[in-house]
Motif scaffolding. Sequence first.
Motif, PDB file in Angstrom:
ATOM      1  N   MET A 164       7.885 -22.140 -51.715  1.00 36.08           N
ATOM      2  CA  MET A 164       8.143 -20.724 -52.160  1.00 36.08           C
ATOM      3  C   MET A 164       9.793 -20.386 -52.446  1.00 36.08           C
ATOM      4  O   MET A 164       9.621 -19.835 -53.660  1.00 36.08           O
ATOM      5  CB  MET A 164       7.707 -19.967 -50.928  1.00 36.08           C
ATOM      6  CG  MET A 164       6.347 -19.782 -50.627  1.00 36.08           C
ATOM      7  SD  MET A 164       5.500 -18.776 -49.693  1.00 36.08           S
ATOM      8  CE  MET A 164       3.937 -18.279 -50.190  1.00 36.08           C
ATOM      9  N   PHE A 165      10.423 -20.934 -51.520  1.00 37.84           N
ATOM     10  CA  PHE A 165      11.843 -20.343 -51.964  1.00 37.84           C
ATOM     11  C   PHE A 165      12.585 -21.042 -52.901  1.00 37.84           C
ATOM     12  O   PHE A 165      13.667 -20.671 -53.436  1.00 37.84           O
ATOM     13  CB  PHE A 165      12.779 -20.224 -50.499  1.00 37.84           C
ATOM     14  CG  PHE A 165      12.123 -19.015 -49.508  1.00 37.84           C
ATOM     15  CD1 PHE A 165      12.886 -17.934 -49.948  1.00 37.84           C
ATOM     16  CD2 PHE A 165      11.636 -19.145 -48.473  1.00 37.84           C
ATOM     17  CE1 PHE A 165      12.693 -16.769 -49.262  1.00 37.84           C
ATOM     18  CE2 PHE A 165      11.372 -18.130 -47.811  1.00 37.84           C
ATOM     19  CZ  PHE A 165      11.816 -17.117 -47.897  1.00 37.84           C
ATOM     20  N   ALA A 166      12.071 -22.251 -53.385  1.00 39.05           N
ATOM     21  CA  ALA A 166      12.490 -22.876 -54.403  1.00 39.05           C
ATOM     22  C   ALA A 166      12.191 -22.152 -55.950  1.00 39.05           C
ATOM     23  O   ALA A 166      12.596 -22.333 -56.792  1.00 39.05           O
ATOM     24  CB  ALA A 166      11.968 -24.128 -54.354  1.00 39.05           C
ATOM     25  N   THR A 167      10.836 -21.517 -55.487  1.00 42.35           N
ATOM     26  CA  THR A 167      10.271 -20.623 -56.793  1.00 42.35           C
ATOM     27  C   THR A 167      11.251 -19.259 -57.080  1.00 42.35           C
ATOM     28  O   THR A 167      11.211 -18.766 -58.252  1.00 42.35           O
ATOM     29  CB  THR A 167       8.974 -20.589 -56.730  1.00 42.35           C
ATOM     30  OG1 THR A 167       8.139 -21.864 -56.417  1.00 42.35           O
ATOM     31  CG2 THR A 167       8.196 -20.181 -58.108  1.00 42.35           C
ATOM     32  N   THR A 168      11.217 -18.538 -55.910  1.00 42.87           N
ATOM     33  CA  THR A 168      11.828 -17.501 -56.175  1.00 42.87           C
ATOM     34  C   THR A 168      12.680 -16.993 -54.959  1.00 42.87           C
ATOM     35  O   THR A 168      12.223 -17.500 -53.482  1.00 42.87           O
ATOM     36  CB  THR A 168      10.691 -16.029 -56.395  1.00 42.87           C
ATOM     37  OG1 THR A 168      11.232 -14.899 -56.412  1.00 42.87           O
ATOM     38  CG2 THR A 168       9.656 -16.313 -55.415  1.00 42.87           C
ATOM     39  N   SER A 169      13.489 -16.073 -54.772  1.00 39.96           N
ATOM     40  CA  SER A 169      14.232 -15.865 -53.772  1.00 39.96           C
ATOM     41  C   SER A 169      13.553 -14.776 -52.866  1.00 39.96           C
ATOM     42  O   SER A 169      14.122 -14.603 -51.769  1.00 39.96           O
ATOM     43  CB  SER A 169      15.772 -15.213 -53.996  1.00 39.96           C
ATOM     44  OG  SER A 169      15.642 -14.100 -54.879  1.00 39.96           O
ATOM     45  N   ALA A 170      12.375 -14.141 -53.566  1.00 40.49           N
ATOM     46  CA  ALA A 170      11.753 -13.078 -52.683  1.00 40.49           C
ATOM     47  C   ALA A 170      10.282 -13.489 -52.637  1.00 40.49           C
ATOM     48  O   ALA A 170       9.480 -12.751 -53.269  1.00 40.49           O
ATOM     49  CB  ALA A 170      11.996 -11.713 -53.175  1.00 40.49           C
ATOM     50  N   PRO A 171       9.947 -14.701 -52.225  1.00 40.73           N
ATOM     51  CA  PRO A 171       8.336 -15.101 -52.228  1.00 40.73           C
ATOM     52  C   PRO A 171       7.536 -14.025 -51.405  1.00 40.73           C
ATOM     53  O   PRO A 171       8.295 -13.658 -50.281  1.00 40.73           O
ATOM     54  CB  PRO A 171       8.151 -16.444 -51.847  1.00 40.73           C
ATOM     55  CG  PRO A 171       9.388 -16.529 -50.870  1.00 40.73           C
ATOM     56  CD  PRO A 171      10.649 -15.477 -51.526  1.00 40.73           C
ATOM     57  N   PRO A 172       6.253 -14.227 -51.165  1.00 43.08           N
ATOM     58  CA  PRO A 172       5.406 -13.585 -50.099  1.00 43.08           C
ATOM     59  C   PRO A 172       5.361 -14.643 -49.095  1.00 43.08           C
ATOM     60  O   PRO A 172       4.478 -15.295 -48.665  1.00 43.08           O
ATOM     61  CB  PRO A 172       3.886 -13.535 -50.703  1.00 43.08           C
ATOM     62  CG  PRO A 172       4.120 -14.634 -51.722  1.00 43.08           C
ATOM     63  CD  PRO A 172       5.315 -14.576 -52.183  1.00 43.08           C
ATOM     64  N   TRP A 173       6.529 -14.428 -48.052  1.00 42.28           N
ATOM     65  CA  TRP A 173       6.760 -15.584 -47.116  1.00 42.28           C
ATOM     66  C   TRP A 173       5.677 -15.476 -45.865  1.00 42.28           C
ATOM     67  O   TRP A 173       5.241 -16.418 -45.130  1.00 42.28           O
ATOM     68  CB  TRP A 173       8.227 -15.780 -46.491  1.00 42.28           C
ATOM     69  CG  TRP A 173       8.577 -14.160 -45.769  1.00 42.28           C
ATOM     70  CD1 TRP A 173       9.288 -13.441 -46.642  1.00 42.28           C
ATOM     71  CD2 TRP A 173       8.626 -14.002 -44.578  1.00 42.28           C
ATOM     72  NE1 TRP A 173       9.445 -12.347 -45.409  1.00 42.28           N
ATOM     73  CE2 TRP A 173       9.100 -12.659 -44.339  1.00 42.28           C
ATOM     74  CE3 TRP A 173       8.074 -14.428 -43.595  1.00 42.28           C
ATOM     75  CZ2 TRP A 173       9.174 -11.942 -43.251  1.00 42.28           C
ATOM     76  CZ3 TRP A 173       7.870 -13.825 -42.213  1.00 42.28           C
ATOM     77  CH2 TRP A 173       8.788 -12.721 -42.088  1.00 42.28           C
ATOM     78  N   VAL A 174       5.225 -14.344 -45.876  1.00 42.28           N
ATOM     79  CA  VAL A 174       4.158 -14.178 -44.798  1.00 42.28           C
ATOM     80  C   VAL A 174       3.028 -14.675 -44.988  1.00 42.28           C
ATOM     81  O   VAL A 174       2.217 -15.249 -44.174  1.00 42.28           O
ATOM     82  CB  VAL A 174       3.982 -12.663 -44.403  1.00 42.28           C
ATOM     83  CG1 VAL A 174       2.856 -12.377 -43.313  1.00 42.28           C
ATOM     84  CG2 VAL A 174       5.286 -11.815 -44.000  1.00 42.28           C
ATOM     85  N   THR A 175       2.491 -14.566 -46.524  1.00 36.02           N
ATOM     86  CA  THR A 175       1.256 -15.185 -46.720  1.00 36.02           C
ATOM     87  C   THR A 175       1.646 -16.909 -46.789  1.00 36.02           C
ATOM     88  O   THR A 175       0.658 -17.628 -46.298  1.00 36.02           O
ATOM     89  CB  THR A 175       1.072 -14.887 -48.320  1.00 36.02           C
ATOM     90  OG1 THR A 175       1.115 -13.690 -48.480  1.00 36.02           O
ATOM     91  CG2 THR A 175      -0.142 -15.788 -48.929  1.00 36.02           C
ATOM     92  N   GLY A 176       2.777 -17.097 -46.906  1.00 42.18           N
ATOM     93  CA  GLY A 176       3.134 -18.613 -46.649  1.00 42.18           C
ATOM     94  C   GLY A 176       2.780 -19.235 -45.497  1.00 42.18           C
ATOM     95  O   GLY A 176       2.507 -20.225 -44.996  1.00 42.18           O
ATOM     96  N   LEU A 177       3.351 -18.315 -44.275  1.00 40.33           N
ATOM     97  CA  LEU A 177       3.054 -18.647 -42.910  1.00 40.33           C
ATOM     98  C   LEU A 177       1.667 -18.821 -42.616  1.00 40.33           C
ATOM     99  O   LEU A 177       1.022 -19.763 -41.973  1.00 40.33           O
ATOM    100  CB  LEU A 177       3.720 -17.624 -42.004  1.00 40.33           C
ATOM    101  CG  LEU A 177       5.379 -17.773 -42.024  1.00 40.33           C
ATOM    102  CD1 LEU A 177       5.922 -16.728 -41.230  1.00 40.33           C
ATOM    103  CD2 LEU A 177       5.866 -19.025 -41.623  1.00 40.33           C
ATOM    104  N   VAL A 178       0.772 -17.873 -43.135  1.00 45.39           N
ATOM    105  CA  VAL A 178      -0.781 -17.680 -42.856  1.00 45.39           C
ATOM    106  C   VAL A 178      -1.139 -19.031 -43.489  1.00 45.39           C
ATOM    107  O   VAL A 178      -2.055 -19.699 -42.842  1.00 45.39           O
ATOM    108  CB  VAL A 178      -1.188 -16.591 -43.336  1.00 45.39           C
ATOM    109  CG1 VAL A 178      -2.690 -16.544 -43.449  1.00 45.39           C
ATOM    110  CG2 VAL A 178      -0.591 -15.226 -42.551  1.00 45.39           C
ATOM    111  N   VAL A 179      -0.906 -19.332 -44.738  1.00 38.77           N
ATOM    112  CA  VAL A 179      -1.598 -20.354 -45.483  1.00 38.77           C
ATOM    113  C   VAL A 179      -1.061 -21.967 -44.861  1.00 38.77           C
ATOM    114  O   VAL A 179      -1.936 -22.524 -45.037  1.00 38.77           O
ATOM    115  CB  VAL A 179      -1.366 -20.305 -46.804  1.00 38.77           C
ATOM    116  CG1 VAL A 179      -0.022 -20.896 -47.442  1.00 38.77           C
ATOM    117  CG2 VAL A 179      -2.529 -20.767 -47.511  1.00 38.77           C
TER     118      VAL A 179
END
Length: 299
Positions: A164-179
């Motif tokens: 995620m953070f390689a793609t953008t500096s402001a990703p939906p990181w909460v979604t990342g944790l859930v998934v």
Amino acid sequence: MKKKIKVHLWTLPRWFALPLFAAPAVLGGLLAGGMTLNSWLGVIGTVLIMAGGHSFNSFLDYAWTGLDKGSPEERSAEKDYAGGQSVIAAGTVGVKEVAFNAIAWYVLALIPLIYLAINVGWQIIIIGVLGMLATFAYAKAKFNWLHEIALGTASGPLAVLGGMFATTSAPPWVTGLVVSVPSFILISFIGLAIDEWPDAEANLKKGVKSISYKVWEYGISLEWYVSVWLLFMYVYQVFLISSGILVPLSALSFIVWPFLISFLVLLKQDFRKWAGIVVFSGVAYPVLLVLGQWLGSLL
């Protein structure tokens, strides 16, 4: 010399596990807006950290925890899919060689990470450093109740967030944790229980305490234990699909389920053979999930 080269380039990095770390990173990139060149650099950085972490695990289990020291009966068992446990004890390579190998993979990982920190965002450095430190936490966690947590965090949340953070500096990181939960479960509670089963008798004498070892110590059915976690993992994926986080086509991963259950039954016949087959079948799970997610995003 050829044997040493193979150990350094293949055995220590344990490339069989590449999809278990690369696929979550790709998933992170897809959920952060789609795969870009920077996303793929994040995947490469994640995979190189995995290689270094695996190599460091061989070093630490010999030089720090002592789990890989002693005669074959007194140390961790060698598996068909991973032989890094015995390379030092068998005299194939030295302790310093393995430490250098591990550091080299981490140094290589810094190349894409530094590039991404400059061109995308500094957060990727934090994710990368946490990933590098995870192997040290993992080695020590075998002697407490955090063994599964340490490994699952590296292969789940950190891998997804790396993409995620390689793609953008402001990703939906909460979604990342859930998934990231299915990847967390697959390699920790499911994978570790199978991987540590042949090690349990020897390692319990050295003080290990994690759940993976307790399954063996208390005589819990390994097949039952793994099947329960498999069921939870797939039910959780249904939740991710129904909530719209994953696309329906990510259910391609369900193809693996009947094969895994069948192979678990056959563990009683020949554990070493079928454990390897279970592992490689499990590796297909995140690959098919990510493939389905990618195809679904194109429709």
